[in-house]
Write an enzyme that holds these catalytic residues in place. Structure first.
Site, PDB file in Angstrom:
ATOM      1  N   GLN A   1       0.832  -1.195   0.000  1.00 45.08           N
ATOM      2  CA  GLN A   1       0.000   0.000   0.000  1.00 45.08           C
ATOM      3  C   GLN A   1       0.871   1.250   0.000  1.00 45.08           C
ATOM      4  O   GLN A   1       0.358   2.360  -0.069  1.00 45.08           O
ATOM      5  CB  GLN A   1      -0.885   0.019   1.259  1.00 45.08           C
ATOM      6  CG  GLN A   1      -1.957  -1.038   1.283  1.00 45.08           C
ATOM      7  CD  GLN A   1      -2.693  -1.103   2.613  1.00 45.08           C
ATOM      8  OE1 GLN A   1      -2.672  -2.125   3.276  1.00 45.08           O
ATOM      9  NE2 GLN A   1      -3.338  -0.018   3.024  1.00 45.08           N
TER      10      GLN A   1
ATOM     11  N   PHE B   1      -7.721   1.500  11.880  1.00 46.30           N
ATOM     12  CA  PHE B   1      -6.475   2.048  12.403  1.00 46.30           C
ATOM     13  C   PHE B   1      -6.599   2.474  13.881  1.00 46.30           C
ATOM     14  O   PHE B   1      -6.278   3.595  14.247  1.00 46.30           O
ATOM     15  CB  PHE B   1      -6.081   3.256  11.530  1.00 46.30           C
ATOM     16  CG  PHE B   1      -4.627   3.612  11.534  1.00 46.30           C
ATOM     17  CD1 PHE B   1      -3.696   2.883  10.834  1.00 46.30           C
ATOM     18  CD2 PHE B   1      -4.175   4.732  12.232  1.00 46.30           C
ATOM     19  CE1 PHE B   1      -2.354   3.239  10.823  1.00 46.30           C
ATOM     20  CE2 PHE B   1      -2.832   5.094  12.234  1.00 46.30           C
ATOM     21  CZ  PHE B   1      -1.917   4.349  11.518  1.00 46.30           C
TER      22      PHE B   1
ATOM     23  N   GLU C   1     -12.840   2.669   5.399  1.00 44.77           N
ATOM     24  CA  GLU C   1     -12.797   2.140   6.763  1.00 44.77           C
ATOM     25  C   GLU C   1     -14.070   2.342   7.587  1.00 44.77           C
ATOM     26  O   GLU C   1     -14.437   1.467   8.377  1.00 44.77           O
ATOM     27  CB  GLU C   1     -11.631   2.780   7.534  1.00 44.77           C
ATOM     28  CG  GLU C   1     -10.265   2.436   6.992  1.00 44.77           C
ATOM     29  CD  GLU C   1      -9.197   3.353   7.572  1.00 44.77           C
ATOM     30  OE1 GLU C   1      -9.157   4.535   7.186  1.00 44.77           O
ATOM     31  OE2 GLU C   1      -8.439   2.897   8.428  1.00 44.77           O
TER      32      GLU C   1
ATOM     33  N   ARG D   1      -5.513   7.379  17.350  1.00 38.97           N
ATOM     34  CA  ARG D   1      -6.827   7.288  16.694  1.00 38.97           C
ATOM     35  C   ARG D   1      -7.838   6.599  17.610  1.00 38.97           C
ATOM     36  O   ARG D   1      -9.008   6.960  17.633  1.00 38.97           O
ATOM     37  CB  ARG D   1      -6.727   6.579  15.335  1.00 38.97           C
ATOM     38  CG  ARG D   1      -7.954   6.781  14.466  1.00 38.97           C
ATOM     39  CD  ARG D   1      -7.761   6.228  13.057  1.00 38.97           C
ATOM     40  NE  ARG D   1      -7.233   7.195  12.115  1.00 38.97           N
ATOM     41  CZ  ARG D   1      -7.966   8.063  11.398  1.00 38.97           C
ATOM     42  NH1 ARG D   1      -9.280   8.078  11.519  1.00 38.97           N
ATOM     43  NH2 ARG D   1      -7.401   8.906  10.576  1.00 38.97           N
TER      44      ARG D   1
HETATM   45  N1  MTE Z   1     -11.341  -2.908   0.202  1.00 35.54           N
HETATM   46  C1  MTE Z   1     -10.790  -3.986  -0.393  1.00 35.54           C
HETATM   47  N2  MTE Z   1     -11.516  -4.668  -1.292  1.00 35.54           N
HETATM   48  N3  MTE Z   1      -9.522  -4.397  -0.096  1.00 35.54           N
HETATM   49  C2  MTE Z   1      -8.750  -3.731   0.837  1.00 35.54           C
HETATM   50  O1  MTE Z   1      -7.615  -4.108   1.082  1.00 35.54           O
HETATM   51  N4  MTE Z   1      -8.631  -1.867   2.451  1.00 35.54           N
HETATM   52  C3  MTE Z   1      -9.390  -0.960   3.310  1.00 35.54           C
HETATM   53  C4  MTE Z   1     -10.434  -0.207   2.500  1.00 35.54           C
HETATM   54  N5  MTE Z   1     -11.190  -1.108   1.677  1.00 35.54           N
HETATM   55  C5  MTE Z   1      -9.320  -2.593   1.495  1.00 35.54           C
HETATM   56  C6  MTE Z   1     -10.627  -2.200   1.120  1.00 35.54           C
HETATM   57  C7  MTE Z   1      -8.572   0.018   4.007  1.00 35.54           C
HETATM   58  S1  MTE Z   1      -7.802  -0.447   5.432  1.00 35.54           S
HETATM   59  C8  MTE Z   1      -8.428   1.296   3.559  1.00 35.54           C
HETATM   60  S2  MTE Z   1      -7.551   2.439   4.426  1.00 35.54           S
HETATM   61  C9  MTE Z   1      -9.040   1.744   2.308  1.00 35.54           C
HETATM   62  O2  MTE Z   1      -9.753   0.712   1.657  1.00 35.54           O
HETATM   63  C10 MTE Z   1      -7.944   2.247   1.382  1.00 35.54           C
HETATM   64  O3  MTE Z   1      -8.404   2.617   0.148  1.00 35.54           O
HETATM   65  P1  MTE Z   1      -9.127   4.015  -0.150  1.00 35.54           P
HETATM   66  O4  MTE Z   1      -8.421   5.061   0.637  1.00 35.54           O
HETATM   67  O5  MTE Z   1      -8.946   4.163  -1.600  1.00 35.54           O
HETATM   68  O6  MTE Z   1     -10.546   3.837   0.280  1.00 35.54           O
HETATM   69  N1  HPA Z   2      -4.514   6.095   9.120  1.00 35.31           N
HETATM   70  C1  HPA Z   2      -3.964   5.111   8.390  1.00 35.31           C
HETATM   71  N2  HPA Z   2      -2.689   4.984   8.175  1.00 35.31           N
HETATM   72  C2  HPA Z   2      -1.876   5.892   8.726  1.00 35.31           C
HETATM   73  C3  HPA Z   2      -2.374   6.938   9.506  1.00 35.31           C
HETATM   74  C4  HPA Z   2      -3.768   7.050   9.717  1.00 35.31           C
HETATM   75  O1  HPA Z   2      -4.280   7.955  10.404  1.00 35.31           O
HETATM   76  N3  HPA Z   2      -1.319   7.655   9.927  1.00 35.31           N
HETATM   77  C5  HPA Z   2      -0.243   7.049   9.409  1.00 35.31           C
HETATM   78  N4  HPA Z   2      -0.561   5.989   8.683  1.00 35.31           N
HETATM   79 MO1  MOS Z   3      -6.177   1.375   6.082  1.00 36.26          MO
HETATM   80  S1  MOS Z   3      -5.875   0.578   7.962  1.00 36.26           S
HETATM   81  O1  MOS Z   3      -5.760   2.973   6.719  1.00 36.26           O
HETATM   82  O2  MOS Z   3      -4.785   0.839   5.304  1.00 36.26           O
END
Ligand code: MTE
Ligand code: HPA
Ligand code: MOS
Length: 821
Positions: free
Chosen positions: A226, A373, A764, A339
């Site tokens: 990521q 998180f 999330e 958080r």
């Molecule tokens: N959805 C899928 N299908 N797979 C993933 O790994 N990760 C989640 C969420 N949805 C995830 C997911 C997490 S932890 C985060 S932070 C966000 O997607 C990250 O992507 P975005 O910021 O584009 O929503």
């Molecule tokens: N969310 C997810 N990932 C992160 C953050 C947060 O607030 N800060 C640093 N990495």
């Molecule tokens: Mo999502 S735990 O912020 O990758």
């Protein structure tokens, strides 16, 4: 009765607040607001999507297996790797002494050696790596190592770490008003505590990377990460080259869920050290067991509260402690526990409060980011308090929740100046603006028939001695932004080619969440061309540099805006060209009369005459007119600031909200439970893609429910993870989804802040909607005590755990009876 997707119409004509010029009359296909399937949907289901492990292997490629510590806490006395090296097919074996550059690869703070020199701090911690012709050979060779240890006493529980003040980072607190005085003065006061277990990410694609030495001592890295930029930086550091020699690329992950924010880097570093030494391509793919044992998980937490409230159940003061089990090193734990502290209010106004957050060190793998998180571990404490206050007063928990929401005025509560308290400021000073929860909850209460079902459930329970039903509505208010300010930035790169096709690249990574699609929809919207005109390419540190991780749910907010910025720059040149180029005989066109419309460029001249040119032809002409057709774009989130020393500020640009109602059936003889029905109403602002957003909400809810019901991490008393595969660790299956699952998006509530087309982040926040399942199970158990007792119920609420709660409740009822008798 599962509902088919029933999606609201979005009005994308109004989608842009800024730059209303050049807006179309007609729609092109796939622009924002429309239901579009994931750009790789077909490839996902036919197996054609290429993941790192599917890429063609290089000739000469080596495979890695790593030898890890056999003790949770020990010093290495001696290492003998002779028979490892002598194994047929083994090409090289490295230890820490083979690392040319930095040894510590801690992402934020030091504490994570790429390979251990002496002190081992968890079972599985990497000590040496074997490079062989095949992975099987490498694995077999690892087993031949002879390592002698001086075994030390491990610390394995949060309680012990708290007792010994054994922390990975200093304790931090957030204070508002006088908690101690409020607690002493209030008419009601209760205490509670809860162990919240961690969670394995269980991404379908495990951790993997493939690296190839390049010219000038460089390294090309394919990593399922990521955070490509962090992998790039750490690889450069361990092999001791400048960052510009390392290139990291990732087309897609088979899920990340936070588990590939920092945890992908150690693999890439080890592979790069071997590749650098042998000058051969190297692949490192962890087996599922290694992945589960070696890499970090969601933090288990131990939470306590002491809360005071008035006769209506409105909180007057509280003392809250959240203690995260961080494992052996800091990793991201400072921000994760922060958080949790920010979210221990969940949606409720915490009057006079002190929230203390500990970062406990244990001799287990270092815990890390996982969807939410730390937020979920804080939110569940807020919900625990609501349920317990309700039981204490004999009120319905929903009534107590609603009274404590932000933005609810209570005539009997006045400030020192005699004003009715607005109650809209969090304990860290952020004002809760654009507060949708009171309305959202009211709507869900109605659509889910909460009160009617409450009565039905009470009647059912009165007549059913062993099977008990439970119901709960829990809300979510989740802060959107990285709490570390500098991470809230993004870059993009857009090229328009002379046939009118468009290439898009940005710093975000695709992990199944639909980010590539959503950002492509933004570009389609800007140029008003069909979505299939836009090709998104793999995330690559050479294309867009210095990126933040795709995390904190901010992928679309940040990269969507950066891509839009790039489009706006290209469009500005195009519009200027159009105005100049298409005027004739004194009939000029003004820039504001040039618009992009349904795969065409429309130029309205001063006379009113229209010139309509297909987009591709227009681009060709612009090219001939020497107009730049490529641009970078950049975005940084406005308004956010936070002073950690005072614990005051606005860490979040805005809040995402939602609520869920879950109904469960619990067998009080076996402790088993079944999710009968869930209704969700979730706020994504003005959705960029309702189908994708709904998919995120459903997936997140199920993942949250799994965390709280079936997924149980078990370590033995030596610190060895016993639940190290799918046979011993149960993630939800399709049969665990609710029989009836109604998921809806909150309508007509564009984001109050100027996010990309006023949408809201979705990744999330809905994870925490799963808390309604845990709370409903507890509700079912509370029926055994006429809803007057909130039994201890740690998570996950496995059958064993539920049975303990049942017993606890029965003991309580008996003790009460005896007291009365
Ligand atoms: N959805 C899928 N299908 N797979 C993933 O790994 N990760 C989640 C969420 N949805 C995830 C997911 C997490 S932890 C985060 S932070 C966000 O997607 C990250 O992507 P975005 O910021 O584009 O929503
Ligand atoms: N969310 C997810 N990932 C992160 C953050 C947060 O607030 N800060 C640093 N990495
Ligand atoms: Mo999502 S735990 O912020 O990758």
């Amino acid at each position: 009765m599962r509902k088919l997707i029933d999606l609201p119409e979005q009005n994308s004509e109004q989608a842009l607040d800024q730059d209303q010029r050049n807006r179309p009359a007609k729609k092109s296909k796939g622009q924002t607001g429309q239901n579009m399937k994931h750009e790789s949907a077909e490839k996902h289901v036919t197996g054609k999507a290429v993941y790192v492990d599917d890429m063609p292997e290089y000739p000469n490629q080596l495979h890695i297996a790593v030898g890890g510590s056999q003790h949770a806490h020990a010093k290495i006395k001696s290492i003998d790797l002779t028979s490892v090296r002598e194994t047929l097919g083994v090409v090289d074996v490295i230890t820490v002494h083979d690392v040319p550059g930095h040894v510590d690869i801690g992402p934020v703070f030091s504490g994570d050696p790429v390979l251990v020199e002496e002190l081992c701090e968890y079972i599985g911690q990497p000590i040496f790596a074997v490079a062989a012709d095949t992975m099987d050979i490498a694995k077999a060779a690892v087993a031949k190592a002879k390592i002698e240890y001086d075994v030390l006493e491990p610390i394995l529980t949060v309680e012990k770490a708290l007792e010994d003040k054994f922390f990975v980072r200093p304790t931090h607190q957030l204070v508002r008003g006088d908690a101690a005085k409020a607690l002493a003065d209030a008419p009601n006061r209760i205490q509670g505590h809860q162990h919240v277990n961690g969670q394995e990410h269980f991404y379908l694609e495990g951790q993997v990377c493939s690296v190839m030495p390049t010219e000038d001592g460089g390294m090309k890295v394919y990593s399922s990460t990521q955070h490509p930029t962090e992998v790039q930086k750490l690889v450069a550091e361990v092999i001791d080259v400048s960052i510009n020699k390392v290139q990291v690329e990732i087309r897609r992950m088979g899920g990340g869920f936070g588990g590939k924010e920092t945890q992908a880097a150690p693999l890439a570093c080890i592979a790069a050290i071997v590749a650098n030494k042998t000058r051969r391509p190297v692949k490192y793919r962890m087996s599922r067991t290694d992945d589960m044992v070696m890499t970090g998980k969601r933090h288990p937490f131990f939470n306590t509260y002491d809360v005071a409230f008035d006769e209506q159940g409105i909180m007057m003061g509280s003392n809250i402690m959240v203690a995260g089990n961080c494992g052996n090193s800091p990793d991201l734990s400072d921000a994760i526990v922060d958080r949790a502290m920010f979210h221990s209010d969940n949606a409720y106004y915490l009057n006079n409060t002190k929230v203390v957050g500990h970062r406990c060190k244990t001799h287990t793998t270092s815990n890390t980011a996982y969807r939410g998180f730390g937020g979920p571990q804080g939110v569940i404490l807020g919900e625990l308090m609501m349920d317990d206050i309700a039981r204490h007063l004999g009120e319905d928990p929903l009534t107590i929740r609603k009274r404590n929401l932000y933005g609810i005025k209570h005539d009997h509560i006045r400030t020192a100046d005699g004003e009715v308290d607005e109650r809209n400021q969090t304990h860290y000073g952020q004002i809760v603006e654009d507060n949708v929860l009171p309305e959202l909850i009211a709507e869900l209460e109605t659509t889910s028939d909460y009160w009617k079902r409450r009565e039905e459930i009470k009647a059912f329970n009165a007549n059913s001695p062993f099977l008990k039903k439970g119901l709960s509505l829990t809300p979510v208010k989740f802060g959107i932004s990285f709490t570390v300010q500098f991470l809230n930035q993004a870059g993009a790169l857009v090229h328009v080619y002379t046939d009118g096709s468009i290439h898009l690249n940005h710093g975000g990574t695709e992990m199944g969440q639909g980010l590539f699609l959503k950002v492509a929809q933004v570009v389609a919207e800007e140029f008003q061309v069909d979505l299939d005109n836009i090709q998104v390419s793999a995330t690559n540190t050479e294309t867009v540099p210095n990126t933040s991780p795709t995390a904190a749910s901010s992928g679309t907010d940040l990269n969507g805006m950066a891509a839009r910025d790039a489009c706006l720059r290209i469009k500005a040149g195009m519009v200027k060209f159009a105005a100049e180029h298409y005027g004739s005989d004194g009939d000029k066109a003004q820039e504001e009369n040039v618009r992009f419309d349904n795969n065409q460029v429309v130029i309205v001249k001063d006379s009113g005459a229209e010139e309509i040119i297909p987009f591709a032809d227009f681009v060709q002409q612009a090219y001939m007119g020497r107009v730049p057709l490529s641009s970078t774009g950049f975005y940084k989130t406005p308004k956010i600031h936070y002073d950690r020393a005072s614990g005051q500020g606005r860490p979040f640009y805005y809040y995402a909200n939602g609520a869920s109602v879950s109904e469960v059936l619990v067998d009080t003889l076996t402790g088993e439970s079944r999710l009968v029905r869930t209704d969700i109403l979730h706020d994504v602002g003005r959705s960029l893609n309702p189908a994708i957003d709904k998919g995120q909400i459903e997936g997140a809810f199920i993942q949250g429910m799994g965390w709280l019901t079936t997924e149980e991490l078990k370590w033995n008393d030596k610190g060895r993870l016993m639940s190290n595969g799918p046979a011993t660790y149960k993630i939800p299956a399709v049969g665990d989804a609710p029989f009836e699952f109604n998921v809806n998006l909150l309508k007509d509530r564009p984001n109050g802040e100027e996010t990309i087309y006023r949408s809201k982040a979705v990744g999330e926040p809905p994870f925490m909607l799963g808390i309604s399942v845990w709370s409903a199970i507890r509700d079912a158990v509370a029926s055994l005590a006429d809803y007057k007792y909130g039994a201890q119920m740690d998570t996950p609420a496995t059958p064993e755990c539920v049975l303990r709660s049942v017993q606890d409740t029965k003991d309580h009822v008996r003790a009460n009876k005896e007291q009365k008798a």
